[in-house]
Motif scaffolding. Structure first.
Motif, PDB file in Angstrom:
ATOM      1  N   THR A 209      83.413  61.897  59.392  1.00 16.96           N
ATOM      2  CA  THR A 209      82.389  62.848  58.957  1.00 16.96           C
ATOM      3  C   THR A 209      81.240  62.078  58.308  1.00 16.96           C
ATOM      4  N   LEU A 210      80.054  62.633  58.395  1.00 19.89           N
ATOM      5  CA  LEU A 210      78.869  62.107  57.722  1.00 19.89           C
ATOM      6  C   LEU A 210      78.256  63.275  56.969  1.00 19.89           C
ATOM      7  N   THR A 211      78.239  63.161  55.633  1.00 21.84           N
ATOM      8  CA  THR A 211      77.857  64.276  54.784  1.00 21.84           C
ATOM      9  C   THR A 211      76.821  63.846  53.746  1.00 21.84           C
ATOM     10  N   PRO A 212      75.740  64.601  53.592  1.00 23.97           N
ATOM     11  CA  PRO A 212      74.782  64.315  52.523  1.00 23.97           C
ATOM     12  C   PRO A 212      75.223  64.972  51.215  1.00 23.97           C
ATOM     13  N   GLU A 213      74.997  64.270  50.100  1.00 25.31           N
ATOM     14  CA  GLU A 213      75.292  64.799  48.764  1.00 25.31           C
ATOM     15  C   GLU A 213      74.143  64.447  47.835  1.00 25.31           C
ATOM     16  N   ASP A 214      73.991  65.211  46.769  1.00 24.04           N
ATOM     17  CA  ASP A 214      73.022  64.856  45.731  1.00 24.04           C
ATOM     18  C   ASP A 214      73.470  63.584  45.037  1.00 24.04           C
ATOM     19  N   THR A 215      72.534  62.710  44.727  1.00 22.78           N
ATOM     20  CA  THR A 215      72.808  61.545  43.901  1.00 22.78           C
ATOM     21  C   THR A 215      72.590  61.954  42.445  1.00 22.78           C
ATOM     22  N   PRO A 216      73.585  61.755  41.579  1.00 27.51           N
ATOM     23  CA  PRO A 216      73.379  62.083  40.169  1.00 27.51           C
ATOM     24  C   PRO A 216      72.139  61.364  39.633  1.00 27.51           C
ATOM     25  N   GLY A 217      71.244  62.101  38.994  1.00 27.70           N
ATOM     26  CA  GLY A 217      70.018  61.532  38.467  1.00 27.70           C
ATOM     27  C   GLY A 217      68.869  61.582  39.455  1.00 27.70           C
ATOM     28  N   GLY A 218      69.112  62.062  40.672  1.00 33.11           N
ATOM     29  CA  GLY A 218      68.056  62.195  41.677  1.00 33.11           C
ATOM     30  C   GLY A 218      68.274  61.314  42.887  1.00 33.11           C
ATOM     31  N   GLY A 219      67.983  61.839  44.048  1.00 33.08           N
ATOM     32  CA  GLY A 219      68.131  61.103  45.289  1.00 33.08           C
ATOM     33  C   GLY A 219      69.161  61.744  46.196  1.00 33.08           C
ATOM     34  N   LEU A 220      69.528  61.019  47.257  1.00 30.88           N
ATOM     35  CA  LEU A 220      70.474  61.517  48.245  1.00 30.88           C
ATOM     36  C   LEU A 220      71.511  60.449  48.526  1.00 30.88           C
ATOM     37  N   THR A 221      72.760  60.848  48.604  1.00 35.13           N
ATOM     38  CA  THR A 221      73.854  59.946  48.970  1.00 35.13           C
ATOM     39  C   THR A 221      74.426  60.401  50.299  1.00 35.13           C
ATOM     40  N   MET A 222      74.528  59.483  51.263  1.00 31.85           N
ATOM     41  CA  MET A 222      75.162  59.783  52.540  1.00 31.85           C
ATOM     42  C   MET A 222      76.587  59.245  52.473  1.00 31.85           C
ATOM     43  N   VAL A 223      77.560  60.096  52.797  1.00 31.52           N
ATOM     44  CA  VAL A 223      78.975  59.735  52.709  1.00 31.52           C
ATOM     45  C   VAL A 223      79.566  59.700  54.115  1.00 31.52           C
ATOM     46  N   VAL A 224      80.055  58.527  54.516  1.00 31.33           N
ATOM     47  CA  VAL A 224      80.755  58.360  55.790  1.00 31.33           C
ATOM     48  C   VAL A 224      82.238  58.275  55.474  1.00 31.33           C
ATOM     49  N   SER A 225      83.035  59.140  56.084  1.00 26.39           N
ATOM     50  CA  SER A 225      84.482  59.138  55.885  1.00 26.39           C
ATOM     51  C   SER A 225      85.147  58.938  57.238  1.00 26.39           C
ATOM     52  N   LEU A 226      85.981  57.886  57.337  1.00 24.76           N
ATOM     53  CA  LEU A 226      86.656  57.541  58.594  1.00 24.76           C
ATOM     54  C   LEU A 226      88.147  57.366  58.350  1.00 24.76           C
ATOM     55  N   PRO A 227      88.987  57.727  59.344  1.00 19.01           N
ATOM     56  CA  PRO A 227      90.422  57.505  59.181  1.00 19.01           C
ATOM     57  C   PRO A 227      90.741  56.015  59.227  1.00 19.01           C
ATOM     58  N   PHE A 228      91.809  55.622  58.502  1.00 20.37           N
ATOM     59  CA  PHE A 228      92.277  54.242  58.591  1.00 20.37           C
ATOM     60  C   PHE A 228      92.619  53.919  60.032  1.00 20.37           C
ATOM     61  N   ALA A 229      92.420  52.676  60.420  1.00 17.59           N
ATOM     62  CA  ALA A 229      92.845  52.220  61.743  1.00 17.59           C
ATOM     63  C   ALA A 229      94.362  52.059  61.745  1.00 17.59           C
ATOM     64  N   GLU A 230      94.980  52.303  62.890  1.00 17.30           N
ATOM     65  CA  GLU A 230      96.418  52.107  63.024  1.00 17.30           C
ATOM     66  C   GLU A 230      96.695  50.631  63.268  1.00 17.30           C
ATOM     67  N   ARG A 231      97.847  50.142  62.784  1.00 14.91           N
ATOM     68  CA  ARG A 231      98.259  48.757  63.027  1.00 14.91           C
ATOM     69  C   ARG A 231      99.288  48.773  64.153  1.00 14.91           C
ATOM     70  N   VAL A 232      99.086  47.948  65.163  1.00 21.10           N
ATOM     71  CA  VAL A 232     100.041  47.870  66.263  1.00 21.10           C
ATOM     72  C   VAL A 232     100.412  46.426  66.511  1.00 21.10           C
ATOM     73  N   GLY A 233     101.631  46.218  67.045  1.00 20.30           N
ATOM     74  CA  GLY A 233     102.060  44.867  67.380  1.00 20.30           C
ATOM     75  C   GLY A 233     101.305  44.351  68.600  1.00 20.30           C
ATOM     76  N   HIS A 234     101.041  43.080  68.622  1.00 20.23           N
ATOM     77  CA  HIS A 234     100.323  42.439  69.716  1.00 20.23           C
ATOM     78  C   HIS A 234     100.953  41.068  69.917  1.00 20.23           C
ATOM     79  N   PRO A 235     101.070  40.576  71.160  1.00 22.92           N
ATOM     80  CA  PRO A 235     101.712  39.278  71.389  1.00 22.92           C
ATOM     81  C   PRO A 235     101.152  38.145  70.541  1.00 22.92           C
ATOM     82  N   SER A 236      99.880  38.186  70.227  1.00 22.38           N
ATOM     83  CA  SER A 236      99.280  37.111  69.436  1.00 22.38           C
ATOM     84  C   SER A 236      99.245  37.445  67.950  1.00 22.38           C
TER      85      SER A 236
END
Length: 100
Positions: free
Chosen positions: A64-91
């Motif tokens: 998700t990408l969400t705009p929020e108020d910045t305390p004291g003035g301004g804009l904060t953009m918040v990017v929220s992403l799921p953790f990547a999964e860890r998988v086994g690999h030959p190397s």
């Protein structure tokens, strides 16, 4: 501008904090419409596609990408992403995106 990152409940959250004039809450949905400039007076640069592209790419990664108020003035953009999964690999162990 300030950039922070943190982990919360299986997600990574990145915040881009700007202390400029901000954006009225009534314009927040319009911010993500393609070709939207929201009263930008410098019409010599940009097409107004940045926020729309950023949200589309974020959502394509189950985030998700969400705009929020910045305390004291301004804009904060918040990017929220799921953790990547860890998988086994030959190397060794590697990270892959969701469904990969």
């Amino acid at each position: 501008m300030l950039l922070t990152a943190s982990a919360h409940g299986g997600r990574v959250e990145v915040r881009v904090v700007d202390r400029g004039p901000g954006l009225p809450s009534t314009d927040r949905d319009r911010l993500f419409e393609p070709f939207q400039r929201l009263g930008d007076t410098d019409n010599t640069t940009g097409l107004g596609l940045g926020p729309a592209l950023a949200r589309g790419l974020t959502e394509a990664m189950d985030g998700t990408l969400t705009p929020e108020d910045t305390p004291g003035g301004g804009l904060t953009m918040v990017v929220s992403l799921p953790f990547a999964e860890r998988v086994g690999h030959p190397s060794g162990t590697r990270s892959v995106g969701k469904g990969g």
